[in-house]
Design a protein around this motif. Structure first.
Motif, mmCIF file in Angstrom:
data_model
loop_
_atom_site.group_PDB
_atom_site.id
_atom_site.type_symbol
_atom_site.label_atom_id
_atom_site.label_comp_id
_atom_site.label_asym_id
_atom_site.label_seq_id
_atom_site.Cartn_x
_atom_site.Cartn_y
_atom_site.Cartn_z
ATOM 1 N N TRP A 46 39.991 32.260 36.723
ATOM 2 C CA TRP A 46 40.942 32.717 37.729
ATOM 3 C C TRP A 46 41.437 34.128 37.453
ATOM 4 N N PHE A 47 41.651 34.462 36.180
ATOM 5 C CA PHE A 47 42.221 35.763 35.845
ATOM 6 C C PHE A 47 41.277 36.913 36.161
ATOM 7 N N SER A 48 39.985 36.636 36.296
ATOM 8 C CA SER A 48 38.986 37.702 36.446
ATOM 9 C C SER A 48 39.033 38.376 37.811
ATOM 10 N N GLY A 49 39.371 37.609 38.851
ATOM 11 C CA GLY A 49 39.317 38.151 40.203
ATOM 12 C C GLY A 49 37.903 38.384 40.689
ATOM 13 N N TYR A 50 36.907 37.805 40.001
ATOM 14 C CA TYR A 50 35.521 38.029 40.369
ATOM 15 C C TYR A 50 35.169 37.356 41.690
ATOM 16 N N GLN A 51 33.959 37.630 42.166
ATOM 17 C CA GLN A 51 33.538 37.214 43.495
ATOM 18 C C GLN A 51 33.732 35.724 43.741
ATOM 19 N N SER A 80 39.102 40.164 22.195
ATOM 20 C CA SER A 80 40.228 41.103 22.296
ATOM 21 C C SER A 80 40.792 41.123 23.710
ATOM 22 N N HIS A 81 39.919 41.141 24.713
ATOM 23 C CA HIS A 81 40.382 41.088 26.101
ATOM 24 C C HIS A 81 41.223 39.838 26.328
ATOM 25 N N ILE A 85 45.660 38.738 27.269
ATOM 26 C CA ILE A 85 46.199 37.981 28.402
ATOM 27 C C ILE A 85 46.470 36.522 28.056
ATOM 28 N N GLY A 86 46.320 36.172 26.779
ATOM 29 C CA GLY A 86 46.662 34.835 26.326
ATOM 30 C C GLY A 86 45.745 33.732 26.821
ATOM 31 N N PHE A 316 43.422 45.955 28.302
ATOM 32 C CA PHE A 316 42.962 45.077 29.373
ATOM 33 C C PHE A 316 44.132 44.223 29.844
ATOM 34 N N GLY A 317 44.276 44.089 31.162
ATOM 35 C CA GLY A 317 45.423 43.370 31.692
ATOM 36 C C GLY A 317 45.051 42.326 32.719
ATOM 37 N N ASP A 318 46.033 41.530 33.089
ATOM 38 C CA ASP A 318 45.834 40.505 34.106
ATOM 39 C C ASP A 318 45.935 41.135 35.492
ATOM 40 N N PRO A 319 45.667 40.372 36.569
ATOM 41 C CA PRO A 319 45.688 40.947 37.923
ATOM 42 C C PRO A 319 47.004 41.629 38.278
#
Length: 423
Positions: A46-51, A80-81, A85-86, A316-319
């Motif tokens: 979900w965090f990726s925002g991918y297609q 690390s990424h 974002i936990g 690197f961050g969340d949406p």
């Protein structure tokens, strides 16, 4: 629950529904029965925002959606990424629901750049779906949907993997593609033989995979953004710019994406330095750093800059972190390679500066969205000039830019995908 679909101006996929008779009022366009859609992918984060994620959420407005995936987080995200974002490397819960999307996860095992899991085919057969969307069958798990009789249309989506060839000589690139054709190419031909429609995320994807299409037409389905997540916000702009120490007169240029050498954020730093010599109100922000070697090189590059006090490097961050920076910025620049963050930025009304190549050449449709710079000749000077042009452009509001980018929203693409299957 009923769904109301309105197909936009972009062309729809020409395939028919099977296995379900949907009754629709010609006056209202409301369906009395929701179609059942399965999205089969190797990874669903979900965090990726991918297609696959954006489409699943958008499709859930009109359909009963189930996503099938492994329990593993996409390996494209480093430890690390994920630490920033936990998020852990594996998901504990295998059956969850969010935003109206049921996610069925299966204990996965990774084999090089592929993932396999038991039980997917059985559950797909049980689901009695009306449409199956296979996302990037090269991950192997999505290809399972081609091995069983489902009695419904199958649509296959192919991503872009040009990064695999970015640093290779022409000879090595041809050799690598030869190996690919003899391995995954065979898998693609099998998957495509059972598909109703084929889509690539970029024009380059279509050109690269045309020899595996079995002469079936392959169209572009662009990477989409979720308009529920990425939108323009004056409050977030004010808050984020205050956190960055920017005044109303300052101009912020940003680059966003997981940092790797192929994306050439070092070129963006160099372009910023030359612009900063002429304008003391220009600042630079780059988001996406991790513990990688490429990130360390970028940190070292910035530390040596005479304008390092006007450069902000962010992990690197969340949406939400992405959206806040998009809103705070005045121009977004992607020197190389495709990225869903381009469309996400456009969804917030951010003007973009992109290289003109087959990977991103379909994204900017008018001046409101952004500009291209040529990769022939002195591309560095061209990119620098385009950044300056966008910073000085006062013709278009952010809301106007959002309007010009709506065709890239997940909702519009989801509507077209469904409407093309409904008579």
């Amino acid at each position: 629950m009923s769904a109301h679909l309105e197909c936009g101006s972009q062309s729809c996929i020409s395939i028919a529904w099977a296995g379900l008779s949907l009754e629709r009022s010609p006056e209202s366009g409301v369906y009395s029965v929701q179609p059942k859609v399965a999205i089969v992918c190797g990874y669903f984060d979900w965090f990726s925002g991918y297609q696959e994620v954006a489409l699943a959420r958008a499709l859930a407005e009109f359909a009963e959606v189930t996503a099938f995936a492994s329990d593993i987080v996409n390996p494209i995200f480093s430890d690390s990424h994920l630490e920033h974002i936990g998020v852990g490397r594996r998901y504990g819960e295998l059956d969850t629901e969010r935003y109206g999307v049921r996610v069925r996860r299966f204990r996965g095992r990774e084999l090089r750049s592929m993932v396999v899991a038991k039980g997917v085919a059985r559950e797909l057969r049980r689901g009695r779906f009306d449409l199956v969307v296979q996302v990037m069958p090269g991950f192997l798990l999505p290809a399972v949907a081609s091995t069983v009789s489902l009695g419904c249309p199958r649509v296959v989506l192919y991503g872009d993997n040009s990064a695999m060839y970015a640093n290779l000589s022409p000879t090595l690139a041809r050799a690598k593609f030869g190996v690919f054709a003899a391995t995954k190419g065979l898998l693609y031909r099998f998957v495509n033989s059972r598909a109703e429609a084929l889509y690539g995320y970029t024009p380059e994807t279509i050109d690269r995979l045309k020899s595996f299409s079995l002469n079936k037409k392959m169209d572009v389905m662009p990477l989409v953004y979720d308009a529920e997540v990425f939108y323009t916000s004056t409050d977030e702009r004010t808050e984020m710019r205050r956190e960055l120490g920017l005044s109303d007169q300052d101009k912020l240029v940003i680059g966003i994406g997981k940092i790797n050498r192929q994306k050439r954020f070092d070129l963006l730093v160099s372009a910023f330095e030359e612009l900063a010599q002429e304008d003391s109100t220009i600042y630079l922000g780059i988001l996406g750093l991790s513990n990688s070697g490429a990130s360390a090189e970028l940190r070292e590059r910035v530390a040596k800059s005479s304008f390092r006090d006007r450069i902000t490097l962010l992990p690197f961050g969340d949406p939400r972190s992405l959206r806040r920076l998009f809103n705070a910025a005045d121009v977004g620049v992607w020197p190389r390679m495709p990225a869903v963050t381009i469309q996400q930025g456009m969804g917030t009304g951010l003007p973009v500066v992109l290289p003109h190549n087959p990977i991103v050449s379909h994204l900017v449709t008018d001046y409101r969205s952004g500009v291209y710079f040529s990769e022939t000749g002195d591309e560095f000077e061209e990119m620098k000039k385009k950044i300056a042009t966008q910073l000085s452009d006062t013709r278009t509001s952010r809301n106007d830019r959002v309007g010009s980018s709506q065709w890239l929203s997940a909702r519009q693409v989801a509507e077209k995908l469904l409407n093309s299957h409904v008579e």
